[in-house]
Design a protein around this motif. Structure first.
Motif, PDB file in Angstrom:
ATOM      1  N   THR A  13      40.705  43.460  41.808  1.00  0.00           N
ATOM      2  CA  THR A  13      41.616  44.114  42.726  1.00  0.00           C
ATOM      3  C   THR A  13      42.812  43.179  42.889  1.00  0.00           C
ATOM      4  OG1 THR A  13      39.794  45.168  43.882  1.00  0.00           O
ATOM      5  CG2 THR A  13      41.897  45.030  45.038  1.00  0.00           C
ATOM      6  N   THR A  20      47.638  46.332  47.787  1.00  0.00           N
ATOM      7  CA  THR A  20      46.429  46.369  46.972  1.00  0.00           C
ATOM      8  C   THR A  20      46.503  47.543  46.009  1.00  0.00           C
ATOM      9  OG1 THR A  20      45.126  45.421  48.756  1.00  0.00           O
ATOM     10  CG2 THR A  20      43.922  46.514  47.014  1.00  0.00           C
ATOM     11  N   SER A 245      36.253  42.750  43.737  1.00  0.00           N
ATOM     12  CA  SER A 245      36.468  42.065  45.005  1.00  0.00           C
ATOM     13  C   SER A 245      35.209  42.199  45.843  1.00  0.00           C
ATOM     14  CB  SER A 245      37.647  42.699  45.756  1.00  0.00           C
ATOM     15  OG  SER A 245      37.314  44.019  46.170  1.00  0.00           O
ATOM     16  N   ASP A 246      35.043  41.335  46.819  1.00  0.00           N
ATOM     17  CA  ASP A 246      33.863  41.399  47.680  1.00  0.00           C
ATOM     18  C   ASP A 246      33.730  42.765  48.339  1.00  0.00           C
ATOM     19  OD1 ASP A 246      33.290  38.788  47.028  1.00  0.00           O
ATOM     20  OD2 ASP A 246      34.058  37.936  48.895  1.00  0.00           O
TER      21      ASP A 246
END
Length: 335
Positions: A13, A20, A245-246
């Motif tokens: 990302t 984003t 991404s997390d």
């Protein structure tokens, strides 16, 4: 640009000036949307909702790969997610084929789900999948398979002698013990093979018999043969998965249980509710074998198939006895 770089880029990302950018994964399935794919469809819906559309799963039914090549496609990063069936290429995923052994005694889709997920987490399975740059995400729990066939309905198990049957993995091995001649082919090839007489009967779960048209010319259905089932995981490219991404990784992993809950409910309340009336509508004879015949079938097929699997896969370096004991222990409630 090589595939590793492509996968890495797809799995990130990217933020620029506080913005984003949307991330998209390609998902390789086959056939058409059906009960077998409802958990993937639900997963895509949930992931999009949880990320406000920033992470989307683009599902393709046959447009990205042949179903027998989905694991290869995952390995080279041709797409980020796919579904495959262990029996399509048992040599590539030996460890999970323990779940396809005949007469394991699994009785419900919920039990199939629980046992599959436990096997997927076993270190030997994780290591074997790593060879394909693959991480198992979730199972596609299926009920016990039974046969739809053309011609005279079998009255006893001896009537399967010499009968050509589409049956993969442990189901095929079981059918051999009653004299049938199993043939392995992908689901998308089955209707043509049945129409042309290449096979006289097809082993499927109910949803697949409906989806792939085997009921259209069928004359009989075995209600209780129940030799086993197939195991068809949903798998992700490990590089892409680790590159998330997390927040996106959590959205994906955190949606698996809800997607599987939805799948089990859909299978019970849509597929199975429709199956009986469809058989009646098409005038398909329902064949039920005696307890004595089924016991003899299980005795002939179960132990020899399990022993052969353990010996073959132990020789290949897998902890085969340990995997078999894990499955049978969970079936019996001992683990």
């Amino acid at each position: 640009m090589n595939w590793k770089m492509t996968a890495a880029i797809a799995g990130l990302t990217v933020s620029f000036a506080g913005e984003t950018f949307a991330e998209q994964w390609n998902v390789s399935l086959w056939g058409k949307r059906r009960a077998f794919t409802e958990h993937v469809e639900k997963l895509a819906e949930l992931v999009s909702e949880k990320t406000d559309g920033e992470f989307t799963l683009n599902i393709s039914y046959g447009g990205l790969s042949n179903n027998r090549e989905n694991l290869d496609g995952i390995s080279i990063g041709a797409f980020e997610m796919a579904q495959f069936c262990a029996g399509y290429h048992a040599d590539k995923n030996r460890a999970i084929t323990v779940l396809e052994l005949p007469f394991l005694g699994v009785e419900t889709l919920e039990q199939e789900r629980e046992i599959s997920q436990a096997v997927y987490e076993h270190p030997a399975v994780v290591e074997e999948m790593a060879q394909w740059n693959a991480t198992l995400l979730m199972p596609s729990p299926l009920p016990q398979y039974n046969l739809v066939g053309v011609g005279d309905a079998p009255q006893t198990l001896s009537d399967f002698e010499g009968l050509s049957v589409r049956a993969t993995g442990g189901i095929g091995a079981a059918m051999e013990t009653v004299g049938a001649v199993p043939t392995s082919m992908s689901a998308t090839e089955v209707r043509q093979a049945m129409d042309s007489g290449v096979v006289k009967a097809v082993s499927f779960a109910p949803h697949a018999h409906m989806s792939f048209g085997t009921v259209e010319n069928a004359t009989y259905w075995t209600t209780n043969l129940n030799p086993g089932t197939v195991n068809c995981p949903v798998v992700v490219n490990t590089d892409a998965f680790e590159g998330l991404s997390d927040a996106h990784r959590e959205a994906l992993i955190g949606s698996v249980d809800e997607a599987l809950d939805y799948y089990l409910d859909y299978y019970a309340n849509n597929t199975m509710e429709a199956w009986g009336p469809l058989l009646e509508e098409k005038g398909i004879t329902q064949v039920t074998f005696s307890d004595e015949e089924l016991a003899a079938f299980e005795e002939a097929a179960a132990a020899p198939a399990a022993q052969a699997w353990i010996e073959e896969n132990s020789a290949a370096g897998l902890p085969a006895q340990e995997l078999y004991d894990l499955v049978t222990g969970m079936v019996s409630g001992e683990s």
